[in-house]
Design a protein around this motif. Structure first.
Motif, PDB file in Angstrom:
ATOM      1  N   GLY A   1      43.482  28.165  32.174  1.00 13.08           N
ATOM      2  CA  GLY A   1      42.761  26.938  31.863  1.00 13.08           C
ATOM      3  C   GLY A   1      43.731  25.792  31.659  1.00 13.08           C
ATOM      4  O   GLY A   1      44.916  26.009  31.378  1.00 13.08           O
TER       5      GLY A   1
ATOM      6  N   LYS B   1      43.168  27.319  26.583  1.00  9.63           N
ATOM      7  CA  LYS B   1      43.480  28.730  26.832  1.00  9.63           C
ATOM      8  C   LYS B   1      44.252  29.347  25.673  1.00  9.63           C
ATOM      9  O   LYS B   1      44.034  30.511  25.316  1.00  9.63           O
TER      10      LYS B   1
ATOM     11  N   ILE C   1      38.483  31.773  32.005  1.00  7.39           N
ATOM     12  CA  ILE C   1      38.960  30.447  32.431  1.00  7.39           C
ATOM     13  C   ILE C   1      38.379  29.426  31.463  1.00  7.39           C
ATOM     14  O   ILE C   1      37.154  29.305  31.333  1.00  7.39           O
TER      15      ILE C   1
ATOM     16  N   ALA D   1      40.545  24.179  39.906  1.00 12.09           N
ATOM     17  CA  ALA D   1      39.702  25.372  39.767  1.00 12.09           C
ATOM     18  C   ALA D   1      40.167  26.480  40.712  1.00 12.09           C
ATOM     19  O   ALA D   1      40.197  27.665  40.334  1.00 12.09           O
TER      20      ALA D   1
ATOM     21  N   LYS E   1      43.291  28.085  39.114  1.00  2.72           N
ATOM     22  CA  LYS E   1      42.982  28.890  37.926  1.00  2.72           C
ATOM     23  C   LYS E   1      42.197  30.138  38.310  1.00  2.72           C
ATOM     24  O   LYS E   1      42.389  31.213  37.734  1.00  2.72           O
ATOM     25  N   ALA E   2      41.284  30.012  39.273  1.00  2.00           N
ATOM     26  CA  ALA E   2      40.469  31.153  39.696  1.00  2.00           C
ATOM     27  C   ALA E   2      41.292  32.220  40.398  1.00  2.00           C
ATOM     28  O   ALA E   2      40.788  33.322  40.657  1.00  2.00           O
TER      29      ALA E   2
ATOM     30  N   THR F   1      33.756  32.296  32.307  1.00  2.00           N
ATOM     31  CA  THR F   1      34.199  30.915  32.408  1.00  2.00           C
ATOM     32  C   THR F   1      33.289  30.006  31.601  1.00  2.00           C
ATOM     33  O   THR F   1      32.198  30.395  31.188  1.00  2.00           O
TER      34      THR F   1
ATOM     35  N   TYR G   1      31.402  23.811  34.632  1.00  2.00           N
ATOM     36  CA  TYR G   1      32.242  22.784  35.236  1.00  2.00           C
ATOM     37  C   TYR G   1      31.416  21.955  36.215  1.00  2.00           C
ATOM     38  O   TYR G   1      30.307  22.348  36.606  1.00  2.00           O
TER      39      TYR G   1
ATOM     40  N   THR H   1      32.927  24.486  40.135  1.00  2.00           N
ATOM     41  CA  THR H   1      32.105  25.696  40.044  1.00  2.00           C
ATOM     42  C   THR H   1      32.099  26.448  41.367  1.00  2.00           C
ATOM     43  O   THR H   1      32.220  27.685  41.410  1.00  2.00           O
TER      44      THR H   1
ATOM     45  N   ILE I   1      35.238  28.526  41.919  1.00  2.00           N
ATOM     46  CA  ILE I   1      35.287  29.740  41.101  1.00  2.00           C
ATOM     47  C   ILE I   1      34.311  30.774  41.644  1.00  2.00           C
ATOM     48  O   ILE I   1      34.624  31.972  41.705  1.00  2.00           O
TER      49      ILE I   1
ATOM     50  N   MET J   1      29.326  32.846  33.998  1.00  2.72           N
ATOM     51  CA  MET J   1      29.594  31.445  33.716  1.00  2.72           C
ATOM     52  C   MET J   1      28.691  30.942  32.599  1.00  2.72           C
ATOM     53  O   MET J   1      27.521  31.342  32.498  1.00  2.72           O
TER      54      MET J   1
END
Length: 431
Positions: A56, A60, A167, A194, A197-198, A209, A212, A217, A220, A233
């Motif tokens: 993140g 995080k 995340i 994203a 991070k994904a 997660t 977002y 989104t 991810i 999510m």
């Protein structure tokens, strides 16, 4: 503080000096080198306790703090790996809840550095390898591991079978690395963040997660679908609200939990993400009672931390002194929400490669004064970068001593490097 730090232990300092000589080869991205290094060490990343892996832009570290506190509240033993350190390099590796001891740290670093001599390894790859060695060799019930830069190519992402990944908040930061042009990667900035991070999402591993914007989104969701990972999510598979208590809901049912003691409305969101990660995996069992105790007990230094009485805060007179290491626009907005409708004095030190408006801008309506300080050991923004009203002073000590006698709170912010120096000066070194 700097990335390599100093140590009172000659044995540790000898290895830190070797670390300081390393640099990431320009333009090298990927997990090939860390993979080779860990193979030479017997693949310790395959032998660690069940791991909770968190990425993140912001939040995080706090999410990791909640995970650790909750697990420990249930009587479980936990290893944790977080970054960066604030004062001592040892903060990056905790063995069964305690900072790694100097002798053990020196031995691990020496072992990793010796075996990787011709690999052109980076500081972060050596640190990660030492962490995995420690976690594999020392028994614990679980471990909590924070990514460093990004996720996809972060050295910690060599893990193949974590218990769950999470995340946290997404925002624009580290643009030179995370937004560099790459064929096949999304061009829209937040979607690209994203995407990076994904990269920690793994086949068959539950991924939890926050919520977002649509383009983030989508990235991810694509990553989870490509990996064959169950995706959970916020707003779809779980949700949480926080007013007087934290109300959490998912397919397993609803929980009523206490609000975090860590300041900031965003902390309820970080705590809820930690709960979601624990609730959507089946390798480590945790009671609801432990979740409540952990949420209350969690602490995370230099993130909206109210400093204790000490040598540094004594210079500020009879007023609250707050510290935050945030340095990007999302962090600035979180600070502005916390100090809404309240005047404060701002002492700001920011690295020259950060946006000077990231913190000063959101806080401007409530800023009674702004003093710009250098970040020791780093190139930092001059006072003029923060606007005409900003005044340059030589240090945080000078800034605090020159505040008017109005009892308004003061916030020291803008850099985790600066935060480390502040904690050391106020005798609040993380332990």
């Amino acid at each position: 503080m700097n990335d390599f730090a100093q140590s009172d232990s000659p044995e540790v300092q000898r290895q830190l000096d070797r670390l300081a000589a390393l640099s990431l080869p320009q333009g090298r991205f990927g997990l090939e080198t860390i993979s080779t290094l860990l193979a030479r060490l017997g693949n310790p990343e395959e032998q660690i306790p069940p791991a909770f892996h968190v990425a993140g832009t912001n939040g995080k570290g706090s999410t990791c703090a909640y995970l650790r506190a909750i697990l420990e509240a249930d009587g479980l033993t936990v290893h944790t790996a977080t970054k960066p350190h604030l004062v001592r390099y040892n903060e990056r590796i905790r063995i069964v809840g305690k900072l790694i001891e100097d002798r053990y740290l020196a031995d691990l670093l020496e072992e990793v550095l010796d075996i990787s001599a011709e690999l052109a390894v980076s500081f972060f790859e050596v640190t990660t390898a030492a962490m995995f060695l420690a976690f594999a060799r020392e028994h614990a019930d679980a471990c909590v591991i924070e990514t460093g830069l990004g996720g996809r190519f972060d050295a910690t992402n060599i893990m193949r079978h974590p218990a769950a990944v999470g995340i946290a908040t997404l925002g624009i930061d580290h643009e030179a690395f995370l937004l560099r042009p790459e064929e096949g990667a999304p061009e829209a900035p937040l979607a690209r963040i994203a995407f990076e991070k994904a990269g920690i999402i793994k086949p068959g591993v539950p991924a939890c997660t926050l919520s977002y914007p649509d383009d983030a989104t989508l990235e991810i969701e694509r990553a989870a679908m490509a990996a064959g990972a169950p995706l959970h999510m916020r707003g779809m598979d779980w949700d949480a609200t926080s007013i007087d208590v934290l109300e959490y809901r998912d397919r397993h049912g609803a929980l009523t939990l206490p609000l975090p003691q860590m300041p900031g409305s965003h902390q309820a969101e970080n705590a809820a993400l930690a709960i979601a990660m624990l609730r959507h995996q089946d390798r480590v069992s945790v009671s609801v009672e432990a979740m409540g105790r952990g949420i209350r007990d969690a602490r995370w230094p230099a993130r909206l931390q109210k400093l204790d009485q000490g040598p540094l805060t004594a210079l500020a007179g009879d007023r609250e002194v707050w510290l935050d290491g945030g340095h990007n626009p999302d962090a600035g907005r979180a600070l502005a929400r916390h100090f809404a409708d309240q005047k404060l004095h701002l002492v700001l030190g920011m690295l020259a490669n950060k946006d000077p408006e990231a913190i000063a801008g959101p806080l401007a309506p409530g800023t009674a004064s702004l003093q710009a300080v250098p970040v020791p050991g780093h190139e930092s923004h001059p006072a003029r970068a923060f606007g005409r009203a900003a005044r340059a002073v030589s240090s945080v000590e000078v800034a605090l001593a020159s505040l008017p006698e109005d009892r308004l709170p003061v916030l020291i912010a803008g850099s985790l490097y600066l935060a480390g120096e502040v904690l050391k000066a106020n005798n609040e070194v993380p332990d």
